[in-house]
Design a protein around this motif. Structure first.
Motif, PDB file in Angstrom:
ATOM      1  N   THR A 150       0.799  -1.224   0.000  1.00 19.38           N
ATOM      2  CA  THR A 150       0.000   0.000   0.000  1.00 19.38           C
ATOM      3  C   THR A 150       0.833   1.277   0.000  1.00 19.38           C
ATOM      4  O   THR A 150       0.301   2.355  -0.243  1.00 19.38           O
ATOM      5  N   SER A 151       2.110   1.180   0.281  1.00 23.90           N
ATOM      6  CA  SER A 151       2.952   2.379   0.273  1.00 23.90           C
ATOM      7  C   SER A 151       3.373   2.786  -1.135  1.00 23.90           C
ATOM      8  O   SER A 151       3.884   3.898  -1.333  1.00 23.90           O
ATOM      9  N   PHE A 152       3.149   1.906  -2.120  1.00 27.33           N
ATOM     10  CA  PHE A 152       3.563   2.212  -3.495  1.00 27.33           C
ATOM     11  C   PHE A 152       2.642   3.263  -4.101  1.00 27.33           C
ATOM     12  O   PHE A 152       1.418   3.133  -4.059  1.00 27.33           O
ATOM     13  N   LYS A 153       3.226   4.311  -4.668  1.00 27.37           N
ATOM     14  CA  LYS A 153       2.467   5.402  -5.267  1.00 27.37           C
ATOM     15  C   LYS A 153       2.725   5.463  -6.773  1.00 27.37           C
ATOM     16  O   LYS A 153       3.835   5.780  -7.202  1.00 27.37           O
ATOM     17  N   VAL A 154       1.710   5.163  -7.545  1.00 28.31           N
ATOM     18  CA  VAL A 154       1.863   5.199  -9.001  1.00 28.31           C
ATOM     19  C   VAL A 154       2.218   6.595  -9.481  1.00 28.31           C
ATOM     20  O   VAL A 154       3.016   6.769 -10.405  1.00 28.31           O
ATOM     21  N   THR A 155       1.647   7.613  -8.851  1.00 31.46           N
ATOM     22  CA  THR A 155       1.921   8.993  -9.269  1.00 31.46           C
ATOM     23  C   THR A 155       3.400   9.340  -9.154  1.00 31.46           C
ATOM     24  O   THR A 155       3.909  10.156  -9.921  1.00 31.46           O
ATOM     25  N   GLN A 156       4.095   8.720  -8.216  1.00 28.35           N
ATOM     26  CA  GLN A 156       5.519   8.999  -8.006  1.00 28.35           C
ATOM     27  C   GLN A 156       6.427   8.046  -8.780  1.00 28.35           C
ATOM     28  O   GLN A 156       7.553   8.411  -9.133  1.00 28.35           O
ATOM     29  N   GLU A 157       5.941   6.841  -9.020  1.00 29.84           N
ATOM     30  CA  GLU A 157       6.806   5.789  -9.574  1.00 29.84           C
ATOM     31  C   GLU A 157       6.451   5.382 -10.997  1.00 29.84           C
ATOM     32  O   GLU A 157       7.076   4.463 -11.543  1.00 29.84           O
ATOM     33  N   ARG A 158       5.467   6.015 -11.612  1.00 32.31           N
ATOM     34  CA  ARG A 158       5.021   5.574 -12.927  1.00 32.31           C
ATOM     35  C   ARG A 158       6.159   5.619 -13.938  1.00 32.31           C
ATOM     36  O   ARG A 158       6.968   6.552 -13.969  1.00 32.31           O
ATOM     37  N   GLY A 159       6.211   4.578 -14.754  1.00 31.72           N
ATOM     38  CA  GLY A 159       7.235   4.508 -15.794  1.00 31.72           C
ATOM     39  C   GLY A 159       8.584   3.995 -15.340  1.00 31.72           C
ATOM     40  O   GLY A 159       9.467   3.738 -16.163  1.00 31.72           O
ATOM     41  N   LYS A 160       8.770   3.815 -14.032  1.00 32.60           N
ATOM     42  CA  LYS A 160      10.047   3.343 -13.500  1.00 32.60           C
ATOM     43  C   LYS A 160      10.041   1.816 -13.366  1.00 32.60           C
ATOM     44  O   LYS A 160       9.000   1.217 -13.131  1.00 32.60           O
ATOM     45  N   VAL A 161      11.211   1.233 -13.471  1.00 32.98           N
ATOM     46  CA  VAL A 161      11.339  -0.218 -13.329  1.00 32.98           C
ATOM     47  C   VAL A 161      11.500  -0.563 -11.856  1.00 32.98           C
ATOM     48  O   VAL A 161      12.342   0.017 -11.163  1.00 32.98           O
ATOM     49  N   ARG A 170      10.426  -8.291 -13.115  1.00 30.71           N
ATOM     50  CA  ARG A 170      10.515  -6.832 -13.048  1.00 30.71           C
ATOM     51  C   ARG A 170       9.163  -6.259 -13.464  1.00 30.71           C
ATOM     52  O   ARG A 170       8.382  -6.915 -14.159  1.00 30.71           O
ATOM     53  N   ALA A 171       8.901  -5.032 -13.041  1.00 26.08           N
ATOM     54  CA  ALA A 171       7.593  -4.447 -13.304  1.00 26.08           C
ATOM     55  C   ALA A 171       7.697  -2.953 -13.579  1.00 26.08           C
ATOM     56  O   ALA A 171       8.640  -2.290 -13.155  1.00 26.08           O
ATOM     57  N   VAL A 172       6.703  -2.450 -14.305  1.00 21.24           N
ATOM     58  CA  VAL A 172       6.539  -1.019 -14.564  1.00 21.24           C
ATOM     59  C   VAL A 172       5.083  -0.681 -14.269  1.00 21.24           C
ATOM     60  O   VAL A 172       4.179  -1.395 -14.700  1.00 21.24           O
ATOM     61  N   ALA A 173       4.861   0.395 -13.545  1.00 20.15           N
ATOM     62  CA  ALA A 173       3.497   0.819 -13.218  1.00 20.15           C
ATOM     63  C   ALA A 173       3.127   2.080 -14.002  1.00 20.15           C
ATOM     64  O   ALA A 173       3.975   2.932 -14.275  1.00 20.15           O
ATOM     65  N   THR A 174       1.857   2.169 -14.347  1.00 18.51           N
ATOM     66  CA  THR A 174       1.325   3.364 -14.992  1.00 18.51           C
ATOM     67  C   THR A 174      -0.132   3.522 -14.561  1.00 18.51           C
ATOM     68  O   THR A 174      -0.608   2.766 -13.715  1.00 18.51           O
ATOM     69  N   VAL A 175      -0.808   4.499 -15.123  1.00 11.04           N
ATOM     70  CA  VAL A 175      -2.202   4.715 -14.766  1.00 11.04           C
ATOM     71  C   VAL A 175      -3.094   3.709 -15.483  1.00 11.04           C
ATOM     72  O   VAL A 175      -2.694   3.090 -16.466  1.00 11.04           O
ATOM     73  N   HIS A 176      -4.309   3.569 -14.982  1.00  8.58           N
ATOM     74  CA  HIS A 176      -5.280   2.717 -15.652  1.00  8.58           C
ATOM     75  C   HIS A 176      -5.852   3.479 -16.849  1.00  8.58           C
ATOM     76  O   HIS A 176      -6.092   4.689 -16.764  1.00  8.58           O
ATOM     77  N   PRO A 177      -6.065   2.804 -17.976  1.00  2.00           N
ATOM     78  CA  PRO A 177      -6.623   3.501 -19.154  1.00  2.00           C
ATOM     79  C   PRO A 177      -7.948   4.203 -18.878  1.00  2.00           C
ATOM     80  O   PRO A 177      -8.273   5.202 -19.535  1.00  2.00           O
ATOM     81  N   SER A 178      -8.716   3.709 -17.917  1.00  2.00           N
ATOM     82  CA  SER A 178      -9.989   4.364 -17.608  1.00  2.00           C
ATOM     83  C   SER A 178      -9.775   5.779 -17.099  1.00  2.00           C
ATOM     84  O   SER A 178     -10.618   6.656 -17.309  1.00  2.00           O
TER      85      SER A 178
END
Length: 213
Positions: A150-161, A170-178
């Motif tokens: 729950t501490s992971f913030k997409v707004t801060q980490e989006r696009g990062k590996v 490995r993973a990359v996070a971004t926003v939901h298309p909706s």
């Protein structure tokens, strides 16, 4: 809430998992949803994309990402250079969560709670263990926090590996298309999504080069 673990067959293949999920009673969402919506795509996909929860169309049709957000995702993946035929798509939660509109029969999507996300996690882990993707892409905070906490913030980490805890992927996070569809500046939001997915594509290429050495 007991969770889904007792409903996930040990060592099952994808077809068996897809059948078993319909008997899951790990949380109460099954009571109102039309059906469970399991992931779809190649069993040996190189990329596994995780969304939040099935939407209205997904719940009715029994397939993930078949609504407007799914169509936008398909377009963004292609534009980012990710082979859509090598992508497995699923959701962190397998049953549609909604409330009824005050008037009419329209079903309004609701964000799943943390207990529902945790309850459904065994299905997601089973999909990861079966597909064994080279890269995971999270769409939105619910998806990302399902495995990253729950501490992971997409707004801060989006696009990062990032690395998945206790897992090799490995993973990359971004926003939901909706969220792009809801944005006041849809084009800018879409291009930001594509930029994140290009980062995912670049990461995938790097991982594949390392594997060939």
């Amino acid at each position: 809430m007991a969770g889904a673990e007792e409903y996930v067959p040990d060592g099952a293949g994808m077809d068996e998992l897809r059948t078993a999920v319909h008997d899951c009673r790990g949380c109460d969402l099954y009571k109102d949803a039309t059906q469970a919506v399991f992931g779809e795509g190649p069993a040996d996909a190189t990329v596994l994309v995780i969304g939040e929860v099935p939407g209205d169309q997904e719940d009715r049709q029994g397939h993930p990402f078949v609504g407007p957000a799914g169509k936008l995702l398909d377009r963004a993946l292609v534009e980012a250079g990710i082979d859509r035929t090598q992508v497995y798509v699923t959701n962190a939660v397998k049953h549609f969560k909604f409330k009824r509109a005050e008037r009419g029969k329209r079903r309004i999507h609701q964000k799943p709670g943390r207990t529902e996300v945790v309850a459904c996690r065994p299905w997601l882990l089973a999909e990861l263990d079966t597909v064994r993707p080279e890269l995971v892409v999270f769409l939105g905070s619910t998806a990302a926090q399902s495995l990253l906490g729950t501490s992971f913030k997409v707004t801060q980490e989006r696009g990062k590996v990032v690395s998945l805890p206790d897992r090799p992927e490995r993973a990359v996070a971004t926003v939901h298309p909706s969220s792009v569809l809801r944005s006041d500046d849809r084009e800018a939001a879409y291009q930001a999504l594509v930029t994140d997915l290009k980062s995912a594509a670049s990461t995938l290429s790097g991982l594949q080069r390392q594997a060939r050495r």
